[in-house]
Design an enzyme around this catalytic site. Sequence first.
Site, PDB file in Angstrom:
ATOM      1  N   HIS A  18     -12.546 -30.425 -14.655  1.00 22.67           N
ATOM      2  CA  HIS A  18     -13.891 -30.292 -15.239  1.00 22.67           C
ATOM      3  C   HIS A  18     -14.348 -31.645 -15.803  1.00 22.67           C
ATOM      4  O   HIS A  18     -15.512 -32.034 -15.652  1.00 22.67           O
ATOM      5  CB  HIS A  18     -13.897 -29.272 -16.381  1.00 22.67           C
ATOM      6  CG  HIS A  18     -13.614 -27.854 -15.981  1.00 22.67           C
ATOM      7  ND1 HIS A  18     -12.615 -27.104 -16.524  1.00 22.67           N
ATOM      8  CD2 HIS A  18     -14.231 -27.044 -15.076  1.00 22.67           C
ATOM      9  CE1 HIS A  18     -12.615 -25.894 -15.997  1.00 22.67           C
ATOM     10  NE2 HIS A  18     -13.577 -25.826 -15.104  1.00 22.67           N
ATOM     11  N   LYS A  42     -14.808 -11.154 -18.694  1.00 17.48           N
ATOM     12  CA  LYS A  42     -13.543 -11.835 -18.397  1.00 17.48           C
ATOM     13  C   LYS A  42     -12.635 -11.715 -19.612  1.00 17.48           C
ATOM     14  O   LYS A  42     -13.095 -11.913 -20.742  1.00 17.48           O
ATOM     15  CB  LYS A  42     -13.812 -13.326 -18.118  1.00 17.48           C
ATOM     16  CG  LYS A  42     -13.697 -13.731 -16.662  1.00 17.48           C
ATOM     17  CD  LYS A  42     -13.661 -15.252 -16.532  1.00 17.48           C
ATOM     18  CE  LYS A  42     -13.326 -15.681 -15.128  1.00 17.48           C
ATOM     19  NZ  LYS A  42     -13.265 -17.148 -15.002  1.00 17.48           N
ATOM     20  N   ARG A  91     -14.235 -27.719  -5.290  1.00 15.63           N
ATOM     21  CA  ARG A  91     -12.889 -28.239  -5.050  1.00 15.63           C
ATOM     22  C   ARG A  91     -12.487 -28.132  -3.588  1.00 15.63           C
ATOM     23  O   ARG A  91     -12.032 -29.075  -2.985  1.00 15.63           O
ATOM     24  CB  ARG A  91     -11.871 -27.488  -5.914  1.00 15.63           C
ATOM     25  CG  ARG A  91     -11.938 -27.880  -7.377  1.00 15.63           C
ATOM     26  CD  ARG A  91     -11.212 -26.899  -8.222  1.00 15.63           C
ATOM     27  NE  ARG A  91     -11.778 -25.574  -8.041  1.00 15.63           N
ATOM     28  CZ  ARG A  91     -11.283 -24.469  -8.549  1.00 15.63           C
ATOM     29  NH1 ARG A  91     -10.170 -24.519  -9.234  1.00 15.63           N
ATOM     30  NH2 ARG A  91     -11.871 -23.309  -8.358  1.00 15.63           N
TER      31      ARG A  91
HETATM   32  N1  COA Z   1     -11.840 -28.665 -11.676  1.00 16.16           N
HETATM   33  C1  COA Z   1     -10.934 -27.783 -12.096  1.00 16.16           C
HETATM   34  N2  COA Z   1     -11.132 -26.465 -12.109  1.00 16.16           N
HETATM   35  C2  COA Z   1     -12.304 -26.025 -11.669  1.00 16.16           C
HETATM   36  C3  COA Z   1     -13.306 -26.884 -11.216  1.00 16.16           C
HETATM   37  C4  COA Z   1     -13.033 -28.262 -11.234  1.00 16.16           C
HETATM   38  N3  COA Z   1     -13.924 -29.152 -10.794  1.00 16.16           N
HETATM   39  N4  COA Z   1     -14.346 -26.152 -10.828  1.00 16.16           N
HETATM   40  C5  COA Z   1     -14.019 -24.867 -11.047  1.00 16.16           C
HETATM   41  N5  COA Z   1     -12.777 -24.795 -11.553  1.00 16.16           N
HETATM   42  C6  COA Z   1     -12.016 -23.562 -11.828  1.00 16.16           C
HETATM   43  C7  COA Z   1     -11.964 -23.173 -13.261  1.00 16.16           C
HETATM   44  O1  COA Z   1     -10.871 -23.781 -13.877  1.00 16.16           O
HETATM   45  C8  COA Z   1     -11.814 -21.681 -13.156  1.00 16.16           C
HETATM   46  O2  COA Z   1     -10.465 -21.384 -12.894  1.00 16.16           O
HETATM   47  P1  COA Z   1      -9.802 -19.963 -13.144  1.00 16.16           P
HETATM   48  O3  COA Z   1     -10.585 -18.959 -12.342  1.00 16.16           O
HETATM   49  O4  COA Z   1      -8.449 -20.198 -12.640  1.00 16.16           O
HETATM   50  O5  COA Z   1      -9.863 -19.686 -14.623  1.00 16.16           O
HETATM   51  C9  COA Z   1     -12.625 -21.334 -11.913  1.00 16.16           C
HETATM   52  O6  COA Z   1     -12.653 -22.504 -11.143  1.00 16.16           O
HETATM   53  C10 COA Z   1     -14.035 -20.956 -12.174  1.00 16.16           C
HETATM   54  O7  COA Z   1     -14.436 -21.624 -13.333  1.00 16.16           O
HETATM   55  P2  COA Z   1     -15.804 -22.202 -13.832  1.00 16.16           P
HETATM   56  O8  COA Z   1     -16.182 -23.444 -13.173  1.00 16.16           O
HETATM   57  O9  COA Z   1     -15.665 -22.220 -15.300  1.00 16.16           O
HETATM   58  O10 COA Z   1     -16.842 -21.225 -13.345  1.00 16.16           O
HETATM   59  P3  COA Z   1     -16.943 -19.771 -13.677  1.00 16.16           P
HETATM   60  O11 COA Z   1     -16.888 -19.076 -12.376  1.00 16.16           O
HETATM   61  O12 COA Z   1     -16.012 -19.335 -14.707  1.00 16.16           O
HETATM   62  O13 COA Z   1     -18.392 -19.796 -14.284  1.00 16.16           O
HETATM   63  C11 COA Z   1     -20.635 -19.156 -14.611  1.00 16.16           C
HETATM   64  C12 COA Z   1     -19.370 -19.014 -13.778  1.00 16.16           C
HETATM   65  C13 COA Z   1     -20.353 -19.090 -16.087  1.00 16.16           C
HETATM   66  C14 COA Z   1     -21.317 -20.443 -14.263  1.00 16.16           C
HETATM   67  C15 COA Z   1     -21.505 -17.969 -14.160  1.00 16.16           C
HETATM   68  O14 COA Z   1     -20.767 -16.778 -14.292  1.00 16.16           O
HETATM   69  C16 COA Z   1     -22.763 -17.840 -15.001  1.00 16.16           C
HETATM   70  O15 COA Z   1     -23.693 -18.567 -14.794  1.00 16.16           O
HETATM   71  N6  COA Z   1     -22.726 -16.909 -15.960  1.00 16.16           N
HETATM   72  C17 COA Z   1     -23.870 -16.632 -16.832  1.00 16.16           C
HETATM   73  C18 COA Z   1     -24.485 -15.285 -16.477  1.00 16.16           C
HETATM   74  C19 COA Z   1     -25.260 -15.395 -15.198  1.00 16.16           C
HETATM   75  O16 COA Z   1     -26.274 -16.051 -15.111  1.00 16.16           O
HETATM   76  N7  COA Z   1     -24.771 -14.687 -14.160  1.00 16.16           N
HETATM   77  C20 COA Z   1     -25.382 -14.700 -12.861  1.00 16.16           C
HETATM   78  C21 COA Z   1     -24.864 -15.843 -12.042  1.00 16.16           C
HETATM   79  S1  COA Z   1     -25.564 -15.810 -10.398  1.00 16.16           S
END
Ligand code: COA
Length: 159
Positions: A18, A42, A91
Amino acid sequence: MNKIAVYPGTFDPITNGHMDVIKRGAEIFDVLTILVAVRKEKNTLFSIEERLNMVKCATKEIKNVNVAVLDTLLVHYLKEHDIRFVLRGLRAVSDFDYEFQMALTNSELYPEIETIFIMSSRQYIFLSSSIVREISSYGGNVSNFVPKCVAEKLKTRRK
Ligand code: COA
């Protein structure tokens, strides 16, 4: 006019992967707001306050980065703050379906949105928050994978 973007995520916890996206994004945009999503659905290891504090601690040296909580739909936040740009990291091909679905859904809800993808640096392609949580829960060393303050915090959560 200032180019402002948000970088939303769960950050449970924030990793060096990140941080790579944040540092590179902060060079592209004038202001980058990291949005730490509450994600009630979650079962996160860390509370929203803990995740927020870890992101703040990890990014405090980056001048044009600020941090806020996301407790609503992303598009609602963007409309309310008059922001158009969303930054996300990619990624591997496996991220693509999910990211494509999110980007298209968001732009359906708010057509002015532009999602910008930064490709992960090679050394972080394998990294995820859940891998970090797992290594740490068994007492493994995560200091190469997360910022220092996150590694310290993880030590307090070992089984
Ligand atoms: N480097 C390391 N890890 C990464 C990464 C990077 N560049 N990019 C993503 N990841 C990993 C994270 O560590 C996480 O790992 P895990 O699943 O093992 O815990 C996973 O990928 C996803 O993480 P993240 O990037 O935090 O995204 P997310 O899927 O958790 O986030 C939101 C999603 C919060 C952006 C999305 O749910 C959202 O916008 N929520 C708000 C409500 C909403 O509007 N919903 C409708 C969306 S269409």
